[in-house]
Design a protein around this motif. Structure first.
Motif, PDB file in Angstrom:
ATOM      1  N   GLN A  60       0.960  -1.314   0.015  1.00 41.11           N
ATOM      2  CA  GLN A  60       0.094   0.054   0.006  1.00 41.11           C
ATOM      3  C   GLN A  60       0.918   1.343   0.152  1.00 41.11           C
ATOM      4  O   GLN A  60       0.586   2.218  -0.889  1.00 41.11           O
ATOM      5  CB  GLN A  60      -0.912   0.108   1.172  1.00 41.11           C
ATOM      6  N   LEU A  61       2.037   1.136   0.772  1.00 40.73           N
ATOM      7  CA  LEU A  61       2.669   2.295   0.854  1.00 40.73           C
ATOM      8  C   LEU A  61       3.583   2.842  -0.516  1.00 40.73           C
ATOM      9  O   LEU A  61       3.821   3.902  -0.560  1.00 40.73           O
ATOM     10  CB  LEU A  61       3.490   2.356   2.127  1.00 40.73           C
ATOM     11  N   PHE A  62       4.129   1.752  -1.055  1.00 45.68           N
ATOM     12  CA  PHE A  62       5.161   1.897  -1.930  1.00 45.68           C
ATOM     13  C   PHE A  62       4.738   1.598  -3.524  1.00 45.68           C
ATOM     14  O   PHE A  62       5.468   2.284  -4.415  1.00 45.68           O
ATOM     15  CB  PHE A  62       6.405   0.979  -1.648  1.00 45.68           C
ATOM     16  N   SER A 100      -0.908   4.565  -6.228  1.00 48.29           N
ATOM     17  CA  SER A 100      -0.623   6.098  -6.226  1.00 48.29           C
ATOM     18  C   SER A 100      -0.651   6.501  -4.856  1.00 48.29           C
ATOM     19  O   SER A 100      -1.389   6.232  -3.887  1.00 48.29           O
ATOM     20  CB  SER A 100      -1.857   6.499  -7.105  1.00 48.29           C
ATOM     21  N   GLU A 101      -0.279   7.637  -4.508  1.00 46.92           N
ATOM     22  CA  GLU A 101      -0.072   8.270  -3.444  1.00 46.92           C
ATOM     23  C   GLU A 101      -1.353   8.842  -2.815  1.00 46.92           C
ATOM     24  O   GLU A 101      -1.755   9.931  -3.683  1.00 46.92           O
ATOM     25  CB  GLU A 101       1.186   9.374  -3.206  1.00 46.92           C
ATOM     26  N   SER A 102      -1.668   8.672  -1.687  1.00 41.81           N
ATOM     27  CA  SER A 102      -2.925   9.509  -1.280  1.00 41.81           C
ATOM     28  C   SER A 102      -2.831   9.157   0.381  1.00 41.81           C
ATOM     29  O   SER A 102      -2.289   8.369   0.883  1.00 41.81           O
ATOM     30  CB  SER A 102      -4.268   8.655  -1.909  1.00 41.81           C
ATOM     31  N   SER A 103      -3.580  10.235   0.913  1.00 40.85           N
ATOM     32  CA  SER A 103      -3.424  10.201   2.313  1.00 40.85           C
ATOM     33  C   SER A 103      -4.235   9.124   2.980  1.00 40.85           C
ATOM     34  O   SER A 103      -3.724   8.371   4.008  1.00 40.85           O
ATOM     35  CB  SER A 103      -3.953  11.449   3.033  1.00 40.85           C
ATOM     36  N   ARG A 105      -4.266   6.016   1.621  1.00 46.89           N
ATOM     37  CA  ARG A 105      -3.439   4.824   1.601  1.00 46.89           C
ATOM     38  C   ARG A 105      -2.303   4.737   2.754  1.00 46.89           C
ATOM     39  O   ARG A 105      -1.781   3.919   3.211  1.00 46.89           O
ATOM     40  CB  ARG A 105      -2.600   4.701   0.005  1.00 46.89           C
ATOM     41  N   ARG A 106      -1.795   5.950   2.976  1.00 44.67           N
ATOM     42  CA  ARG A 106      -0.647   6.234   3.933  1.00 44.67           C
ATOM     43  C   ARG A 106      -1.187   5.921   5.305  1.00 44.67           C
ATOM     44  O   ARG A 106      -0.553   5.237   6.163  1.00 44.67           O
ATOM     45  CB  ARG A 106      -0.156   7.701   3.847  1.00 44.67           C
TER      46      ARG A 106
END
Length: 99
Positions: A58-60, A63-66, A68-69
């Protein structure tokens, strides 16, 4: 290269999921308390590793989203806690086995 890593991580997640279910059934059906504890500890170890691998994907790899972080961070924390508790409990119950 990235796709190969994703396939390997997905395979490991599936393996640890299967081991978690297997040890869960074994611990619930065991009548001896020491073996029940050992199987539950192994289940926690497998579940912890599975959650850490889910968090890594999920982290790497998406696509980056808050969201997922946050989800990845929560999975890492719960996974590390399960891993630590499983290792600690496995050592405890392993010493209780008759040799």
């Amino acid at each position: 290269m990235v796709q190969a890593i994703q396939i390997i991580l997905f395979s490991l997640i599936c393996i640890f999921l299967a081991l978690t279910v297997y040890f869960s059934f074994r611990s619930r059906r065991e009548s001896e308390p020491v073996k029940r504890g050992l199987y539950a500890a192994r289940m926690n170890i497998c579940m912890g590793l599975m959650l850490v691998l889910i968090a890594v994907t999920q982290l790497f790899f998406f696509s980056e989203s808050s969201f997922r972080r946050i989800f990845g961070t929560i999975c890492v924390l719960i996974g590390l806690f399960n891993l630590f508790a499983g290792i600690r409990n496995h050592g405890h119950f392993d010493r209780m086995l008759p040799k």
